[in-house]
Design an enzyme around this catalytic site. Structure first.
Site, PDB file in Angstrom:
ATOM      1  NE  ARG A   1     -13.104  88.181  28.928  1.00 40.53           N
ATOM      2  CZ  ARG A   1     -12.773  87.501  30.014  1.00 40.53           C
ATOM      3  NH1 ARG A   1     -11.855  86.565  29.968  1.00 40.53           N
ATOM      4  NH2 ARG A   1     -13.364  87.739  31.165  1.00 40.53           N
TER       5      ARG A   1
ATOM      6  CG  HIS B   1     -10.352  91.516  31.308  1.00 38.54           C
ATOM      7  ND1 HIS B   1     -11.488  91.999  30.698  1.00 38.54           N
ATOM      8  CD2 HIS B   1      -9.682  92.608  31.771  1.00 38.54           C
ATOM      9  CE1 HIS B   1     -11.514  93.323  30.794  1.00 38.54           C
ATOM     10  NE2 HIS B   1     -10.429  93.712  31.427  1.00 38.54           N
TER      11      HIS B   1
ATOM     12  CE1 TYR C   1     -13.086  85.261  34.298  1.00 44.23           C
ATOM     13  CE2 TYR C   1     -11.114  85.913  35.509  1.00 44.23           C
ATOM     14  CZ  TYR C   1     -11.856  85.897  34.338  1.00 44.23           C
ATOM     15  OH  TYR C   1     -11.353  86.498  33.214  1.00 44.23           O
TER      16      TYR C   1
HETATM   17  C1  LIG Z   1     -15.588 102.910  35.364  1.00 44.32           C
HETATM   18  C2  LIG Z   1     -14.687 101.718  35.370  1.00 44.32           C
HETATM   19  N1  LIG Z   1     -14.834 100.779  36.318  1.00 44.32           N
HETATM   20  C3  LIG Z   1     -14.016  99.691  36.307  1.00 44.32           C
HETATM   21  C4  LIG Z   1     -13.037  99.573  35.357  1.00 44.32           C
HETATM   22  C5  LIG Z   1     -12.140  98.348  35.338  1.00 44.32           C
HETATM   23  N2  LIG Z   1     -12.531  97.499  34.237  1.00 44.32           N
HETATM   24  C6  LIG Z   1     -11.852  97.512  33.066  1.00 44.32           C
HETATM   25  S1  LIG Z   1     -12.509  96.495  31.963  1.00 44.32           S
HETATM   26  C7  LIG Z   1     -13.719  96.001  33.024  1.00 44.32           C
HETATM   27  C8  LIG Z   1     -14.721  94.954  32.617  1.00 44.32           C
HETATM   28  C9  LIG Z   1     -15.712  95.431  31.651  1.00 44.32           C
HETATM   29  O1  LIG Z   1     -16.486  94.337  31.248  1.00 44.32           O
HETATM   30  P1  LIG Z   1     -17.421  94.372  29.988  1.00 44.32           P
HETATM   31  O2  LIG Z   1     -17.969  95.733  29.816  1.00 44.32           O
HETATM   32  O3  LIG Z   1     -18.386  93.258  30.122  1.00 44.32           O
HETATM   33  O4  LIG Z   1     -16.452  94.111  28.750  1.00 44.32           O
HETATM   34  P2  LIG Z   1     -15.493  92.852  28.494  1.00 44.32           P
HETATM   35  O5  LIG Z   1     -14.151  93.233  29.072  1.00 44.32           O
HETATM   36  O6  LIG Z   1     -16.100  91.672  29.151  1.00 44.32           O
HETATM   37  O7  LIG Z   1     -15.403  92.693  27.016  1.00 44.32           O
HETATM   38  C10 LIG Z   1     -13.593  96.630  34.239  1.00 44.32           C
HETATM   39  C11 LIG Z   1     -14.490  96.404  35.388  1.00 44.32           C
HETATM   40  C12 LIG Z   1     -12.903 100.596  34.395  1.00 44.32           C
HETATM   41  N3  LIG Z   1     -12.004 100.529  33.427  1.00 44.32           N
HETATM   42  N4  LIG Z   1     -13.749 101.658  34.417  1.00 44.32           N
END
Ligand SMILES: Cc1ncc(C[n+]2csc(CCOP(=O)(O)OP(=O)(O)O)c2C)c(N)n1
Length: 339
Positions: free
Chosen positions: A252, A256, A265
């Protein structure tokens, strides 16, 4: 002497020059739309956006093997390239960004990037990550039970694979050999948490073995490699051979979300290194090598798409806001005359 199509990597995958041109248009539309949405956020007109830049290769590459109108799409919030491939227009995307009444995802009620479209077969997602995975398994089970030809595509990040929902969805799909394809867009981070703090395995794909179906790793910045893996998985699903897990290694480029500061980070050097492998640059180079793109046609395409996006922004900004009296629509059941 020109190379015969079948001898080219895209020809071997059954892709024509027209296919590649359409894929290139989608890649560029996704990137330019992404940048435009972030500008709208910085101008104070869009409260929240989720950048997709860097993921376009694996999104458009995998989506290209799906059939519009027949297959079912379960994207996650970063999947701008998936929903554009499914047929969502830039105007519809900006209706969501500006929370307008005609936003196809939720009529302006959800956060932006919580995609949904009844017309296109995109299943609306929730904010808790990985909830779309058991949904995908259930939809694939229904398709198999009813004898329908639909293949279900389900996309998520590496962080989603730490959730119980994810494991339950894959396990159920493996047991019932369901027509579903799980695509992990592994950008190495779940917000600030690196992959090494999420799992003790090197490849997400290796987890498929525990559920009894193939897991494959592909270069997520290589559009054709992603297409090839998805095409094989799609054929497997249609032949009744069950699910596939595809892990696309990608990155990415942006924070985020528009609310994140990724400098806390990851180093700038790491981000710059990753940009060297930009899927758009690599795909454009491939097209040039095969005589399918030159500077003039690239510039003209960019200008045309920019104009389309500017027009989508203008029209979506002017579109009506939801009526406050309908704020609870889709939350509680309404009486017939209220709808
Ligand atoms: C069950 C849950 N835990 C935590 C979150 C907070 N959260 C939102 S996006 C995210 C990161 C997800 O990362 P990834 O699946 O690797 O996708 P990326 O954003 O890197 O594309 C988190 C921890 C959430 N939305 N739902």
């Amino acid at each position: 002497m020109s190379t015969r199509v079948a001898e080219t990597p895209h020809g071997a995958l059954g892709l024509s020059a027209d296919d590649l041109a359409s894929m290139h248009r989608l890649l560029l539309t996704s990137r330019l739309l992404d940048e435009a949405a972030l500008r709208q956020n910085r101008m104070g007109r869009a409260p929240f956006v989720v950048p997709a830049a860097g993921h376009e290769g694996c999104q458009i590459g995998t989506a290209w093997a799906m059939r519009r109108g027949t297959d079912i799409w379960l994207p996650y919030y970063r999947d701008l390239g998936i929903v554009l491939s499914a047929g969502m227009t830039p105007y519809e995307v900006f209706l969501g960004v500006f929370a307008k009444a005609d936003d196809p995802s939720s009529g302006g009620r959800q956060m932006p990037a919580h995609w949904g479209s009844r017309r296109l077969g995109i299943i609306s997602g929730s904010s808790p990550i990985a909830t779309q995975v058991p949904h995908a398994a259930g939809i694939a089970y229904a398709a198999k039970y009813r004898g329908e030809d639909a293949v279900v595509g389900c996309w998520f990040g590496d962080g989603a694979t730490s959730e119980g929902d994810w494991h339950e969805g894959l396990n159920f799909s493996g047991i019932h050999r369901l027509p579903v394809i799980f695509v992990c867009e592994n950008n190495q981070y779940a917000i600030s948490v690196p992959q090494s703090k999420q799992m003790a395995v090197k490849d997400v794909a290796s987890r498929a073995e525990g559920y009894g179906f193939p897991g494959v790793v592909v270069d997520g910045n290589d559009v054709l490699a992603c297409y090839g893996a998805m095409k094989t998985a799609h054929e497997r699903a249609r032949a009744g051979e069950g699910p596939t897990l595809i892990e696309c290694k990608t990155y990415r480029f942006m924070p985020h979300t528009s609310d994140d500061d990724d400098k806390s980070y990851r180093s700038r050097d790491e981000v710059e290194q990753a940009r060297v492998r930009d899927p758009l640059v690599q795909f454009a180079s491939y097209l040039r090598e095969h005589g399918l793109l030159d500077d003039a046609s690239h510039d003209a395409l960019r200008a045309e798409i920019k104009e389309e996006i500017d027009e989508a922004i203008r029209a979506a900004w002017d579109a009506p806001d939801p009526d406050p009296d309908t704020a609870l629509r889709h939350v509680f059941q309404e009486r017939e005359e209220e709808q």
